[in-house]
Design a protein around this motif. Structure first.
Motif, PDB file in Angstrom:
ATOM      1  N   HIS A  94       0.882  -1.196   0.031  1.00 51.84           N
ATOM      2  CA  HIS A  94       0.006   0.045  -0.028  1.00 51.84           C
ATOM      3  C   HIS A  94       0.645   1.218   0.129  1.00 51.84           C
TER       4      HIS A  94
ATOM      5  N   GLN B  82       2.175   2.173  -3.317  1.00 48.24           N
ATOM      6  CA  GLN B  82       1.428   2.254  -4.369  1.00 48.24           C
ATOM      7  C   GLN B  82       0.472   3.717  -3.922  1.00 48.24           C
ATOM      8  N   SER B  83       1.109   4.527  -2.886  1.00 50.03           N
ATOM      9  CA  SER B  83       0.775   5.744  -2.255  1.00 50.03           C
ATOM     10  C   SER B  83      -0.743   5.725  -1.672  1.00 50.03           C
ATOM     11  N   ASN B  84      -0.908   4.576  -1.154  1.00 56.06           N
ATOM     12  CA  ASN B  84      -2.206   4.327  -0.469  1.00 56.06           C
ATOM     13  C   ASN B  84      -1.985   4.645   1.182  1.00 56.06           C
TER      14      ASN B  84
ATOM     15  N   LYS C 169      -4.482   3.077   3.915  1.00 57.79           N
ATOM     16  CA  LYS C 169      -4.557   1.711   4.171  1.00 57.79           C
ATOM     17  C   LYS C 169      -3.157   0.994   4.476  1.00 57.79           C
TER      18      LYS C 169
ATOM     19  N   THR D 274      -2.890  11.105   7.473  1.00 61.87           N
ATOM     20  CA  THR D 274      -4.336  10.549   7.023  1.00 61.87           C
ATOM     21  C   THR D 274      -5.392  10.392   8.063  1.00 61.87           C
TER      22      THR D 274
END
Length: 499
Positions: free
Chosen positions: A260, A263-265, A268, A306
């Protein structure tokens, strides 16, 4: 089981030059304002990741290149990858070419050991020939377990010599000859480790899913097999199985979180890192693939970018399990406490002070800029929330910025809709947009009435359709689920259609 394989025809130094391209600092400072102890940092790692991280440091920190060269050569000589050994010297020569005034010539520090290269290549060729002959023999005899083990051994060999494509080919090929769930699990774990070394983040999740399925099957089989034992012994065996499962699950959680992050998530990634079990659950991964301190840094930066503050307190500060990871990097706790106590100037100072530490991390390097910007933006939004208006000068003092710098940041947040306010550029004041609470209440009441009216129309239409016997009955397999939905009385289920 095949995946899209990352091309490796380029040398390691060439692949690295692609990775570091982008809007990121080409050179990192190492001074009193940005402290970084190379030996203390690299001592947490071993094997291939040890050398990969030193190569990364050579490009970014020219002043540390000579020391990184000596450490990388010493570690590479313990292995059997001659291409990686050559890449170390190529990386140093490139660092010297780009900063000749800071990096001394290669000949003044070390020279490649050609004798070791030739001997190691000869040994590797002999080992490869031996393993390939064994595979052919077992294949002709059609012994599945022996063929599986031969593919596994060849995969381990190619991974050790740096031929990742061949290693992946043999690991995935061994799946055809797996006879138990444990064999499938072992294969998936080997592929996951290989993908983490390659930093091929997009395919990690696929094999994590397969590994979790194999883990469930293997745990169920272990729980069913074996002779009946006394109650005390059975309880001990159950606890042992749970402990083994927890260790594997910890590795899978770390791999998923890293996927995650890659993939810059970030949200998560933070959630999954925080699910990871105790440090001891990493077992051989600790140092070989990732260090516990890395997990603390990744999870904290992603969470600050986040999470809400209540979520940070619940999932990080009050998490006894994660505190063991935070102990590996003491400044992380200081960063969290400063953020929770609204000391945003201190937060930004800590991020700047340890920016070199963050940029030298091979997994975090591409995301430092994004994460820092997200944390800065959240801090500005949180600071302004209690105010109806505030002078930019006062706000700038809280963040350690000039009025002009702060104004640029605030304007960008207003344009993105994160701050609902206006800037008085004449008086340098930030004013929140006034909301007519009475009008907002009436609008909310009208919307609720419209929603209720629409729901009633749908219910009346449904009743008339049923009275006219104009109902399409669902297939038999869905009747029980529909009956459950009706009995639960869930309006969203009853009104899911459009009429």
């Amino acid at each position: 089981m095949d995946v899209d394989i990352v091309e490796e025809e380029q040398t390691q130094s060439q692949r690295f030059s692609v990775n570091v391209a982008g809007k990121r600092p080409s050179k990192l400072p190492v001074d009193e304002a940005h402290p970084f102890d190379l030996e203390a940092y690299i001592s947490s790692y071993s094997g291939r990741t040890y050398v990969d991280r030193l190569l990364h440091i050579m490009f970014l920190c020219p002043t540390l290149a000579p020391q990184a060269l000596q450490l990388a050569v010493a570690e590479a000589l313990k292995g059997r990858d001659t291409n990686q050994y050559k890449a170390i010297f190529m990386a140093y020569e490139r660092a010297h070419a780009e900063a000749s005034d800071e990096v001394p010539e290669l000949s003044a520090i070390a020279t490649p050991d050609q004798r070791w290269i030739e001997e190691t290549n000869a040994k590797n060729l002999a080992e490869r020939t031996k393993l390939e002959v064994e595979l052919k023999t077992y294949s002709s005899n059609m012994i599945k377990e022996s063929i599986r083990m031969a593919h596994r051994d060849l995969g381990d060999f190619f991974r050790a010599v740096g031929e990742h494509n061949s290693a992946l080919k043999h690991y995935t090929k061994s799946r055809e000859f797996c006879t138990t769930s444990q064999h499938v699990l072992d294969m998936c774990m080997s592929v996951i480790e290989l993908l983490m070394e390659q930093r091929n983040y997009s395919h990690i999740a696929t094999y994590v899913f397969k590994a979790e399925s194999a883990l469930d099957s293997a745990s169920a089989v272990r729980g069913q097999t074996g002779p009946e034992a006394p109650a005390g012994s059975a309880q001990a065996n159950k606890e042992k199985r749970n402990a083994e499962r927890e260790k594997v699950q910890t590795k899978l959680d770390v791999a998923t979180a890293l996927s995650h992050l890659g993939q810059s998530n970030y949200e998560k990634a933070a959630q999954t890192f925080l699910k990871a079990g105790p440090v001891k659950g990493l077992e051989d991964w600790s140092g070989k693939l990732i260090a516990p301190g890395d997990i603390a840094i990744y999870a904290t930066l992603c969470a600050l970018a986040t999470f809400t503050r209540p979520a940070i307190r619940t999932h990080i500060l009050d998490n006894d399990n994660f505190s063991m990871y935070i102990e590996q990097e003491p400044y992380i706790r200081e960063l969290l406490e400063s953020y929770m106590n609204n000391r945003f100037k201190s937060v930004l100072e800590i991020l700047e002070r340890y920016s070199t530490r963050h940029y030298v991390d091979i997994h975090l390097y591409h995301h430092v800029v994004n994460l820092t910007n997200l944390i800065r933006s959240k801090a500005l939004v949180l600071y302004f929330q209690p105010f109806s208006s505030i002078k930019l000068e006062r706000m700038g003092q809280a963040f350690g910025w000039s009025v002009d710098e702060l104004e640029q940041q605030v304007v960008s947040l207003i344009q993105s809709g994160e701050i609902k306010a206006r800037v008085d550029r004449q008086n340098k004041i930030l004013k929140a947009k006034e909301t007519d609470q009475r009008a907002a209440l009436f609008a909310k009441a009208i919307k609720s009435g419209q929603d209720m009216q629409a729901a009633n129309r749908k219910l009346l239409l449904r009743m008339r359709l049923q009275q006219a016997d104009l109902v399409v009955k669902p297939p038999k397999g869905q009747q029980q689920q529909q009956a459950f939905n009706y009995s639960s009385g869930n309006p969203s289920e009853l009104l899911s259609g459009q009429y």
